[in-house]
Design an enzyme around this catalytic site. Structure first.
Site, PDB file in Angstrom:
ATOM      1  N   ARG A 100     -47.733-158.303   1.275  1.00 39.99           N
ATOM      2  CA  ARG A 100     -48.165-159.703   1.406  1.00 39.99           C
ATOM      3  C   ARG A 100     -48.209-160.356   0.032  1.00 39.99           C
ATOM      4  O   ARG A 100     -48.658-159.740  -0.938  1.00 39.99           O
ATOM      5  CB  ARG A 100     -49.583-159.789   2.021  1.00 39.99           C
ATOM      6  CG  ARG A 100     -49.647-159.371   3.477  1.00 39.99           C
ATOM      7  CD  ARG A 100     -48.921-160.360   4.371  1.00 39.99           C
ATOM      8  NE  ARG A 100     -48.929-160.007   5.785  1.00 39.99           N
ATOM      9  CZ  ARG A 100     -47.964-159.287   6.394  1.00 39.99           C
ATOM     10  NH1 ARG A 100     -46.929-158.818   5.714  1.00 39.99           N
ATOM     11  NH2 ARG A 100     -48.042-159.054   7.694  1.00 39.99           N
ATOM     12  N   LYS A 129     -37.005-145.011  15.063  1.00 43.47           N
ATOM     13  CA  LYS A 129     -38.022-143.939  15.079  1.00 43.47           C
ATOM     14  C   LYS A 129     -37.754-142.880  16.158  1.00 43.47           C
ATOM     15  O   LYS A 129     -38.559-142.690  17.067  1.00 43.47           O
ATOM     16  CB  LYS A 129     -39.420-144.523  15.265  1.00 43.47           C
ATOM     17  CG  LYS A 129     -39.839-145.511  14.187  1.00 43.47           C
ATOM     18  CD  LYS A 129     -41.290-145.943  14.371  1.00 43.47           C
ATOM     19  CE  LYS A 129     -41.744-146.921  13.321  1.00 43.47           C
ATOM     20  NZ  LYS A 129     -41.175-148.276  13.451  1.00 43.47           N
ATOM     21  N   LEU A 130     -36.667-142.141  16.005  1.00 47.82           N
ATOM     22  CA  LEU A 130     -36.319-141.131  17.016  1.00 47.82           C
ATOM     23  C   LEU A 130     -37.318-139.967  17.026  1.00 47.82           C
ATOM     24  O   LEU A 130     -37.865-139.591  15.993  1.00 47.82           O
ATOM     25  CB  LEU A 130     -34.900-140.587  16.743  1.00 47.82           C
ATOM     26  CG  LEU A 130     -33.753-141.420  17.328  1.00 47.82           C
ATOM     27  CD1 LEU A 130     -33.668-142.786  16.709  1.00 47.82           C
ATOM     28  CD2 LEU A 130     -32.439-140.678  17.196  1.00 47.82           C
ATOM     29  N   HIS A 131     -37.540-139.428  18.212  1.00 44.85           N
ATOM     30  CA  HIS A 131     -38.459-138.290  18.386  1.00 44.85           C
ATOM     31  C   HIS A 131     -38.108-137.614  19.709  1.00 44.85           C
ATOM     32  O   HIS A 131     -38.449-138.116  20.779  1.00 44.85           O
ATOM     33  CB  HIS A 131     -39.919-138.805  18.402  1.00 44.85           C
ATOM     34  CG  HIS A 131     -40.947-137.723  18.362  1.00 44.85           C
ATOM     35  ND1 HIS A 131     -42.297-137.984  18.275  1.00 44.85           N
ATOM     36  CD2 HIS A 131     -40.835-136.376  18.396  1.00 44.85           C
ATOM     37  CE1 HIS A 131     -42.968-136.840  18.255  1.00 44.85           C
ATOM     38  NE2 HIS A 131     -42.098-135.855  18.331  1.00 44.85           N
ATOM     39  N   ASP A 132     -37.385-136.489  19.637  1.00 47.99           N
ATOM     40  CA  ASP A 132     -36.984-135.774  20.857  1.00 47.99           C
ATOM     41  C   ASP A 132     -36.624-134.344  20.445  1.00 47.99           C
ATOM     42  O   ASP A 132     -36.848-133.971  19.289  1.00 47.99           O
ATOM     43  CB  ASP A 132     -35.800-136.500  21.521  1.00 47.99           C
ATOM     44  CG  ASP A 132     -35.749-136.278  23.031  1.00 47.99           C
ATOM     45  OD1 ASP A 132     -35.959-135.123  23.474  1.00 47.99           O
ATOM     46  OD2 ASP A 132     -35.492-137.244  23.766  1.00 47.99           O
ATOM     47  N   ILE A 133     -36.053-133.568  21.332  1.00 43.57           N
ATOM     48  CA  ILE A 133     -35.685-132.206  20.944  1.00 43.57           C
ATOM     49  C   ILE A 133     -34.533-132.266  19.929  1.00 43.57           C
ATOM     50  O   ILE A 133     -33.772-133.243  19.893  1.00 43.57           O
ATOM     51  CB  ILE A 133     -35.298-131.339  22.169  1.00 43.57           C
ATOM     52  CG1 ILE A 133     -34.114-131.952  22.927  1.00 43.57           C
ATOM     53  CG2 ILE A 133     -36.495-131.144  23.092  1.00 43.57           C
ATOM     54  CD1 ILE A 133     -33.559-131.030  24.001  1.00 43.57           C
ATOM     55  N   PRO A 134     -34.419-131.234  19.066  1.00 45.01           N
ATOM     56  CA  PRO A 134     -33.441-131.285  17.971  1.00 45.01           C
ATOM     57  C   PRO A 134     -32.024-131.641  18.409  1.00 45.01           C
ATOM     58  O   PRO A 134     -31.359-132.472  17.787  1.00 45.01           O
ATOM     59  CB  PRO A 134     -33.514-129.872  17.383  1.00 45.01           C
ATOM     60  CG  PRO A 134     -34.910-129.423  17.666  1.00 45.01           C
ATOM     61  CD  PRO A 134     -35.260-130.016  19.005  1.00 45.01           C
ATOM     62  N   THR A 194     -30.914-133.312  21.003  1.00 50.44           N
ATOM     63  CA  THR A 194     -30.799-134.707  21.442  1.00 50.44           C
ATOM     64  C   THR A 194     -30.817-135.647  20.243  1.00 50.44           C
ATOM     65  O   THR A 194     -30.036-136.604  20.172  1.00 50.44           O
ATOM     66  CB  THR A 194     -31.953-135.044  22.416  1.00 50.44           C
ATOM     67  OG1 THR A 194     -31.867-134.145  23.522  1.00 50.44           O
ATOM     68  CG2 THR A 194     -31.879-136.473  22.904  1.00 50.44           C
ATOM     69  N   ASP A 200     -37.803-159.248  12.910  1.00 54.13           N
ATOM     70  CA  ASP A 200     -38.579-159.095  14.147  1.00 54.13           C
ATOM     71  C   ASP A 200     -38.437-160.344  15.006  1.00 54.13           C
ATOM     72  O   ASP A 200     -39.387-161.129  15.166  1.00 54.13           O
ATOM     73  CB  ASP A 200     -40.051-158.797  13.803  1.00 54.13           C
ATOM     74  CG  ASP A 200     -40.209-157.431  13.155  1.00 54.13           C
ATOM     75  OD1 ASP A 200     -39.453-156.513  13.520  1.00 54.13           O
ATOM     76  OD2 ASP A 200     -41.064-157.282  12.273  1.00 54.13           O
ATOM     77  N   THR A 217     -49.307-146.220  11.129  1.00 52.75           N
ATOM     78  CA  THR A 217     -50.510-146.835  10.538  1.00 52.75           C
ATOM     79  C   THR A 217     -51.474-147.300  11.633  1.00 52.75           C
ATOM     80  O   THR A 217     -52.646-147.542  11.366  1.00 52.75           O
ATOM     81  CB  THR A 217     -50.128-148.014   9.630  1.00 52.75           C
ATOM     82  OG1 THR A 217     -49.108-148.768  10.262  1.00 52.75           O
ATOM     83  CG2 THR A 217     -49.636-147.538   8.283  1.00 52.75           C
ATOM     84  N   GLY A 248     -41.804-158.742   6.549  1.00 53.21           N
ATOM     85  CA  GLY A 248     -41.485-159.502   7.764  1.00 53.21           C
ATOM     86  C   GLY A 248     -41.988-160.918   7.668  1.00 53.21           C
ATOM     87  O   GLY A 248     -41.382-161.780   7.025  1.00 53.21           O
TER      88      GLY A 248
END
Ligand code: C5P
Length: 240
Positions: free
Chosen positions: A188, A62-67, A69, A10, A126, A217
């Protein structure tokens, strides 16, 4: 099943990222996670460069779209030869299956199940709490049940595993099978700062709690001696 420690890179820039990785001796190549911040700042070349240095890579976009795409985007990401990619299970099974169809290796020859990157689903973030689930996502189903149902849906769609809390890993395995991969942030050391993470576990406990990959991280990147902190995480997690 493979178990490993994944360092979350990060960092905002290429310079800071490579300076961090340069601290490791030439033969030591930790599995690393590249997230949105670094990817959007530096583009795909940073992935190629880190891969060329010999690291395994979890590309956390973290993809999130129509199948269609997501399928095409996964096909493009396959060219980067990464080892793990992810998407939101909220995109539903058609999208998850589309993603699987799109994933190959850079030469385009690997069909799903024969060497393509692991495809991992995010269940509920989360950061989404019970109030947001009820009032904004308009679901009366309790969070724990939602997470397990999304995990099961991911497994039934052919995905390899989920990102989950280390506290949920054992239950995910119980519901989705021993070979269903659990990737768990929120790690941790007993003596490290908790920061903004709420549901945490030590690497040692995670190693005994059904976690296949722990994502670590700040306990490593912000440590006085990051290489020593990484080795400690590996030792504790693998019980060596
Ligand atoms: O610094 P820290 O160990 O908290 O970093 C954890 C990493 O895992 C970060 O890159 C964070 O974005 C990611 N992550 C998380 N919780 C999730 C999903 C991803 O902490 N539910």
């Amino acid at each position: 099943m493979a178990k490993d420690v994944i360092i979350a890179l990060d960092f905002p820039t290429r310079e800071e990222t490579l300076a961090f990785l340069d601290q490791f001796p030439a033969g030591e190549k930790p599995f690393v996670k590249i997230g949105m911040e670094l990817f959007y700042a530096e583009g795909p070349q940073i992935v190629r460069d880190i891969k060329a240095r010999g690291h395994k890579i979890f590309l956390d976009l973290k993809l999130h779209d129509i199948p269609n795409t997501v399928k095409r985007a996964m096909n493009v990401l396959s060219r980067l030869d990464v080892d793990m990619v992810n998407l939101h299970a909220a995109g539903a099974s058609e999208m998850m299956k589309g993603a699987l169809e799109g994933l190959t290796r850079p030469d385009g020859t690997c069909k799903p199940g024969s060497g393509r990157p692991l495809l991992i689903a995010v269940t509920q973030l989360t950061s989404t709490d019970a109030a947001a689930l009820k009032n904004e996502l308009l679901s009366d189903v309790p969070m724990a049940e939602t997470v397990m149902s999304y995990a099961k849906n991911a497994a039934d769609s052919g995905l390899d595993g989920v990102v989950c809390s280390p506290l949920e890993a054992a239950l995910v395995k119980e519901k989705c099978g021993e070979n269903f991969v659990t990737v768990t942030p929120g790690i941790r050391f007993a003596d490290s700062a908790v920061g903004d993470q709420k549901r945490i576990m030590t690497p040692e406990k995670a190693g005994k709690s059904g976690c296949d990959y722990i994502v670590v991280g700040r306990p490593i990147t912000q440590a006085e001696d990051p290489v020593a902190a990484y080795r400690r995480a590996v030792r504790d997690f693998l019980g060596q």
